[in-house]
Scaffold this active site. Structure first.
Site, PDB file in Angstrom:
ATOM      1  N   CYS A  41       0.839  -1.195   0.000  1.00 11.84           N
ATOM      2  CA  CYS A  41       0.000   0.000   0.000  1.00 11.84           C
ATOM      3  C   CYS A  41       0.883   1.257   0.000  1.00 11.84           C
ATOM      4  O   CYS A  41       1.989   1.252   0.515  1.00 11.84           O
ATOM      5  CB  CYS A  41      -0.909   0.003   1.228  1.00 11.84           C
ATOM      6  SG  CYS A  41      -2.068   1.398   1.250  1.00 11.84           S
ATOM      7  N   ASP A  43       0.376   3.793   1.727  1.00  8.98           N
ATOM      8  CA  ASP A  43       0.319   4.375   3.077  1.00  8.98           C
ATOM      9  C   ASP A  43       1.724   4.719   3.592  1.00  8.98           C
ATOM     10  O   ASP A  43       2.623   3.871   3.564  1.00  8.98           O
ATOM     11  CB  ASP A  43      -0.355   3.353   4.015  1.00  8.98           C
ATOM     12  CG  ASP A  43      -0.731   3.969   5.356  1.00  8.98           C
ATOM     13  OD1 ASP A  43       0.178   4.485   6.034  1.00  8.98           O
ATOM     14  OD2 ASP A  43      -1.917   3.922   5.714  1.00  8.98           O
ATOM     15  N   ARG A  45       2.906   4.948   6.397  1.00  3.19           N
ATOM     16  CA  ARG A  45       3.378   4.236   7.588  1.00  3.19           C
ATOM     17  C   ARG A  45       3.902   2.839   7.274  1.00  3.19           C
ATOM     18  O   ARG A  45       4.488   2.176   8.117  1.00  3.19           O
ATOM     19  CB  ARG A  45       2.236   4.122   8.610  1.00  3.19           C
ATOM     20  CG  ARG A  45       1.694   5.471   9.056  1.00  3.19           C
ATOM     21  CD  ARG A  45       0.348   5.311   9.736  1.00  3.19           C
ATOM     22  NE  ARG A  45      -0.665   4.783   8.823  1.00  3.19           N
ATOM     23  CZ  ARG A  45      -1.912   4.473   9.175  1.00  3.19           C
ATOM     24  NH1 ARG A  45      -2.285   4.622  10.422  1.00  3.19           N
ATOM     25  NH2 ARG A  45      -2.766   4.010   8.282  1.00  3.19           N
ATOM     26  N   HIS A  97      -2.198  -4.090   5.009  1.00  2.64           N
ATOM     27  CA  HIS A  97      -1.952  -3.650   6.387  1.00  2.64           C
ATOM     28  C   HIS A  97      -3.265  -3.289   7.065  1.00  2.64           C
ATOM     29  O   HIS A  97      -4.195  -2.799   6.411  1.00  2.64           O
ATOM     30  CB  HIS A  97      -0.984  -2.459   6.414  1.00  2.64           C
ATOM     31  CG  HIS A  97      -1.566  -1.191   5.854  1.00  2.64           C
ATOM     32  ND1 HIS A  97      -2.054  -0.179   6.644  1.00  2.64           N
ATOM     33  CD2 HIS A  97      -1.767  -0.794   4.577  1.00  2.64           C
ATOM     34  CE1 HIS A  97      -2.507   0.797   5.870  1.00  2.64           C
ATOM     35  NE2 HIS A  97      -2.350   0.450   4.611  1.00  2.64           N
ATOM     36  N   CYS A 100      -6.014   0.176   7.032  1.00  6.05           N
ATOM     37  CA  CYS A 100      -5.800   0.671   5.666  1.00  6.05           C
ATOM     38  C   CYS A 100      -6.948   1.612   5.270  1.00  6.05           C
ATOM     39  O   CYS A 100      -8.112   1.208   5.249  1.00  6.05           O
ATOM     40  CB  CYS A 100      -5.719  -0.499   4.682  1.00  6.05           C
ATOM     41  SG  CYS A 100      -5.417   0.021   2.979  1.00  6.05           S
TER      42      CYS A 100
HETATM   43 ZN   LIG Z   1      -3.409   1.165   3.002  1.00  4.53          ZN
END
Ligand SMILES: [Zn+2]
Length: 208
Positions: A41, A43, A45, A97, A100
């Site tokens: 992803c 993302d 993090r 994750h 998400c």
């Molecule tokens: Zn995500």
């Protein structure tokens, strides 16, 4: 994060690398031979290399919202083709994750404009597993389970590609489904039964 520090940080990083190996960048410049294609992803993090302890040159990376593998996404398909057929990676990982945002958005009824067609793929995963998901009463638990199932379905999408089918037959390439638990830092192997899924879907998706 202060953008003014980026180039300063870069100089510090170069110094650290050269302190360990004075030929580091010379070697890096010669080419890549990664063992793994990681699809994760976007993302901020969920940093691909850092959470695996991987170094530059070890992992070929593709990231998008909610780690999707769509057969009509020219970007993702090009990455798979290049990594599997040309770089000859031996493992392909789809890593989702928990928490998400993409998966959460797909669970809610909202018009998100340009994001709608992308999130629709996740809604399709929900529809495929509706009976199981609707039985889970706790919202967070259902949300986590959809993250798992989404990873599983994206692994299935990988197995549908000619590149993966051919590499499996020729040199035993493996597809893995992982989830990163953002609240504990743990990387979890969903232990997706690649060979069983492959055998199951081959009747319909076999390409050669
Ligand atoms: Zn995500």
């Amino acid at each position: 994060m202060d953008l003014n520090n980026v180039f300063k940080n870069n100089k510090k990083w170069i110094k650290n690398k050269l302190a360990i190996d004075s030929n580091y960048f010379e070697e890096l410049g010669k080419g890549q031979n990664p063992e793994l294609l990681y699809i994760g992803c976007s993302d901020s993090r969920v940093t691909a290399e850092e959470l695996m302890g991987a170094q530059p040159g070890e992992v070929f990376v593709h990231r998008n919202i909610a780690n999707m593998v769509s057969g009509i996404d020219l970007n993702a398909m090009s990455v798979v083709e290049y990594a599997v057929t040309h770089l000859k990676v031996n493992h392909v990982v789809v890593c989702g994750h928990y928490a998400c945002g993409g998966v959460k958005a797909a669970m809610q009824s909202a018009d998100l404009g340009l994001l709608n067609p992308w999130l629709r793929y996740i809604r399709d995963v929900y529809r495929l597993h509706k009976d199981e998901l609707n039985k889970i009463e706790d919202d967070n638990e259902r949300y986590d389970r959809l993250v798992d199932l989404n990873v599983q379905e994206q692994c299935v999408n990988l197995i549908k590609t000619a590149a993966v089918q051919k590499a499996y037959r020729d040199r035993g390439l493996k597809v893995h489904g992982w989830v990163f638990d953002i609240k504990t830092g743990n990387l979890i192997d969903l232990k997706i039964d690649f060979e069983h899924i492959l055998a199951d879907i081959m009747e319909i998706y076999h390409l050669d």
